[in-house]
Design an enzyme around this catalytic site. Structure first.
Site, PDB file in Angstrom:
ATOM      1  N   GLU A 123     -40.868  -2.265  21.773  1.00  0.00           N
ATOM      2  CA  GLU A 123     -39.742  -3.179  21.604  1.00  0.00           C
ATOM      3  C   GLU A 123     -39.915  -4.030  20.341  1.00  0.00           C
ATOM      4  O   GLU A 123     -39.768  -5.261  20.361  1.00  0.00           O
ATOM      5  CB  GLU A 123     -39.568  -4.050  22.847  1.00  0.00           C
ATOM      6  CG  GLU A 123     -39.096  -3.263  24.067  1.00  0.00           C
ATOM      7  CD  GLU A 123     -38.691  -4.131  25.231  1.00  0.00           C
ATOM      8  OE1 GLU A 123     -37.656  -3.844  25.843  1.00  0.00           O
ATOM      9  OE2 GLU A 123     -39.413  -5.106  25.530  1.00  0.00           O
TER      10      GLU A 123
ATOM     11  N   GLU B 231     -37.218   2.398  29.477  1.00  0.00           N
ATOM     12  CA  GLU B 231     -37.485   1.338  30.453  1.00  0.00           C
ATOM     13  C   GLU B 231     -36.192   1.065  31.197  1.00  0.00           C
ATOM     14  O   GLU B 231     -35.330   0.329  30.721  1.00  0.00           O
ATOM     15  CB  GLU B 231     -37.979   0.054  29.782  1.00  0.00           C
ATOM     16  CG  GLU B 231     -39.377   0.115  29.232  1.00  0.00           C
ATOM     17  CD  GLU B 231     -39.902  -1.252  28.801  1.00  0.00           C
ATOM     18  OE1 GLU B 231     -39.327  -2.282  29.249  1.00  0.00           O
ATOM     19  OE2 GLU B 231     -40.853  -1.298  28.020  1.00  0.00           O
TER      20      GLU B 231
END
Length: 584
Positions: free
Chosen positions: A158, A232
């Site tokens: 991320e 995710e």
């Protein structure tokens, strides 16, 4: 050997379209004797892949170390995944977030004031390359093109939420390839951060937990070719102390998963099984208010903290069965856990003999925890003050909790989350003691890597305090502390900390347990020397999960470090988990 690659529209395994249906299972959050059980339950839900982060700071708590033993045996974990007929995804960071202490980055990185994490900075990259070499020596032989289970390796994590340094991402990619990783490489970002966090040549994936159709459309705009993947899929959420236990509606989570699979996308459930922040491994958030995470990482996942299937498990299994075959038999839940009771005795009080808890160090000026090696999680500070009048003791910043005594008398507690910095002293003469606790390092955002302890020193009535002695508390030795005199063993009524107490209880056979902390204040508990983690009266978490493999038939020992006040000096266990009230 099998071949796995990214095609024009699909992942391709030996030339045939292959959809990844994966679930996150962090080996470092699960007792190693339970890995095979959790992997098998993932398979029986219909998953074909296990995803795990690699926590750099767990493997390398100090420079020059890299521990691959016991619960950190990544080689054994990947072997068990393969033995179950499943595939694997490895996400080595170096930053992982994961609500894990410091986002997985070792605290020793901050000893170099010039080092800058998560960017193209030579000293940081040197440390990262050494770390990745250790990891990839384990992972390379387990790649699918060598007969192993590993399909994908992720670069960073991320990153778009932190920066957009393409040179940094390119350097990580280059070293990953040079180290022998041949399987496809990916990145993951939230949909509005895909451009900043991605790198051309790496396959972009997304992270989200709802609005699957819209989020996949955004992902397609940034990744025009190849398979769509939600790396995710947030099917739950984490908890922090003082708030509620987070849950997500089963029906809505199942519907969002169904929409994702109906669109033909691959998925990794975050989490399939959350596990536990054993020891002192929980992270924290700070977006203006410091919020340390609880010990449980149950995450409202399909498989709960103790490894039992939940209604979400069965709902997800039903959804997956619409698209892929699932095994015929789902796992059954466990029965009620044993509920022994243990009287807690043999108090050893910190202030009575601090030297038994560690070794004093002299410092003219008050250091932060990060200026000590290794950085402690709990430390006692003392100095002598000799002023003319009562005054206000002021600290630069408290990170994260400080309890103050003057000549052994309690003065008060300062909390970071309250932005406390100062406390009134009834007099300005005597021995000043301060117990400082690191409650978990921030794992997300700009405060990653910040120093712990007292930052900026201490001032009394405008004068800087000097001449300090620091006692880093050796928490590995705390469970073995015993009273100096045999007759010190009895406790009559409530007990005030800081104090360590102990007891014993019998079991007919090893078993999962749930330790009830409702009548305790704040502290840490151990069973048979295994650090279960933190407890805190403020909740929401009330029980600490005890994995069966740390218990034994016959006598079991419990030790508790109480930092506040224990109303009832006994250990009780409940039949099941009690993770606190929910928002509803």
């Amino acid at each position: 050997m099998p071949e796995f690659r990214i095609g024009d529209t699909d992942f391709l395994l030996d030339g045939r379209p292959f959809r990844i249906v994966s679930g996150a299972l962090h080996y470092f959050r699960v007792h190693p004797d339970l890995w095979a059980d959790r992997i098998d339950k993932a398979r029986r839900m219909g998953l074909n892949t296990i995803e795990t982060y690699v926590a750099w700071n767990a493997h390398a708590p100090e420079p020059g170390e890299f521990d691959l033993s016991g619960g950190l045996d990544l080689d054994r974990f990947l072997t068990l995944v393969a033995d179950a007929g499943m595939y694997a995804i490895i996400r080595p960071g170096p930053y992982i977030c994961a609500e894990w202490d410091n986002g997985g980055l070792p605290t020793w990185l901050s000893r170099d004031p010039e080092l800058r994490v998560r960017q193209f900075e030579p000293r940081y990259l040197d440390a990262v390359r050494t770390y990745l070499d250790h990891v990839f020596r384990v992972v390379v032989p387990h790649q699918v093109d060598r007969g192993g289970p590993v399909l994908l390796v992720q670069v960073e994590n991320e990153y778009g939420a932190f920066g957009d340094d393409k040179r940094y991402l390119a350097a990580l990619t280059e070293h990953t390839r040079a180290a022998g990783i041949t399987v496809p490489l990916t990145t993951v970002d939230q949909p509005d951060m895909l451009e900043a966090g991605g790198l051309d040549g790496l396959h972009r994936t997304a992270s989200f937990g709802s609005q699957s159709t819209e989020r996949l459309a955004t992902l397609r705009a940034h990744q025009p070719t190849g398979p769509l993947m939600c790396s995710e899929f947030w099917n739950g959420w984490f908890d922090h102390w003082g708030a509620h236990h987070h849950t997500t509606p089963v029906e809505q989570a199942a519907a969002d998963l169904d929409a994702l699979l109906a669109a033909g996308a691959s998925v990794n459930l975050y989490m399939f099984h959350g596990g536990t922040n054993f020891g002192l491994t929980n992270g924290a958030n700070d977006k203006g208010v410091y919020q340390p995470l609880v010990t449980s990482y149950d995450y409202d996942a399909p498989l709960d903290e103790a490894g039992d299937p939940t209604p979400k498990y069965h709902a997800f299994r039903e959804v997956i069965a619409r698209y892929h075959p699932v095994p015929d038999i789902a796992p059954a839940p466990s029965g009620p856990a044993p509920t022994p009771v243990a009287a807690l005795r043999e108090p050893v009080r910190l202030l009575d003999a601090p030297q038994r808890w560690g070794t004093w160090q002299a410092h003219e000026h008050l250091p932060t925890f990060d200026e000590l090696a290794p950085a402690p999680r709990l430390a006692l500070l003392r100095t002598t003050i000799d002023g003319e009048r009562p005054g206000v003791l002021t600290f630069g910043e408290i990170r994260d909790r400080a309890t103050v005594w003057l000549d052994g008398d309690p003065v008060g507690i300062l909390l970071r989350e309250h932005h406390d910095r100062a406390i009134r002293l009834p007099r300005a003469r005597g021995e000043l003691m301060v117990l400082v606790e690191d409650q978990g390092r921030v794992n997300y955002g700009e405060r990653i890597g910040e120093a712990k302890g007292i930052v900026g020193g201490a001032v009394l009535n405008g004068e800087s305090l000097t001449g300090w002695e620091i006692l880093p508390i050796d928490l590995t030795a705390v469970p073995d502390l015993r009273p100096a005199q045999p007759d010190d063993g009895v406790i009559d009524g409530p007990v005030a900390g800081p104090v360590v107490v102990r007891g014993s209880f019998d079991l007919a056979e090893p078993a999962d347990l749930f330790l009830d902390t409702a009548n305790w204040g704040k502290g840490i508990a151990w069973i048979n020397g295994f650090a279960l983690g933190r407890y805190w009266r403020r909740g929401p978490q009330r029980t600490l999960y005890v994995p069966g493999p740390v218990t034994r038939a016959g006598a079991n020992e419990i030790a508790v470090l109480e930092l506040d006040t224990m109303l009832t000096p006994e250990a009780r266990f409940t039949p099941g988990p009690m993770l606190g009230h929910t928002e509803a």
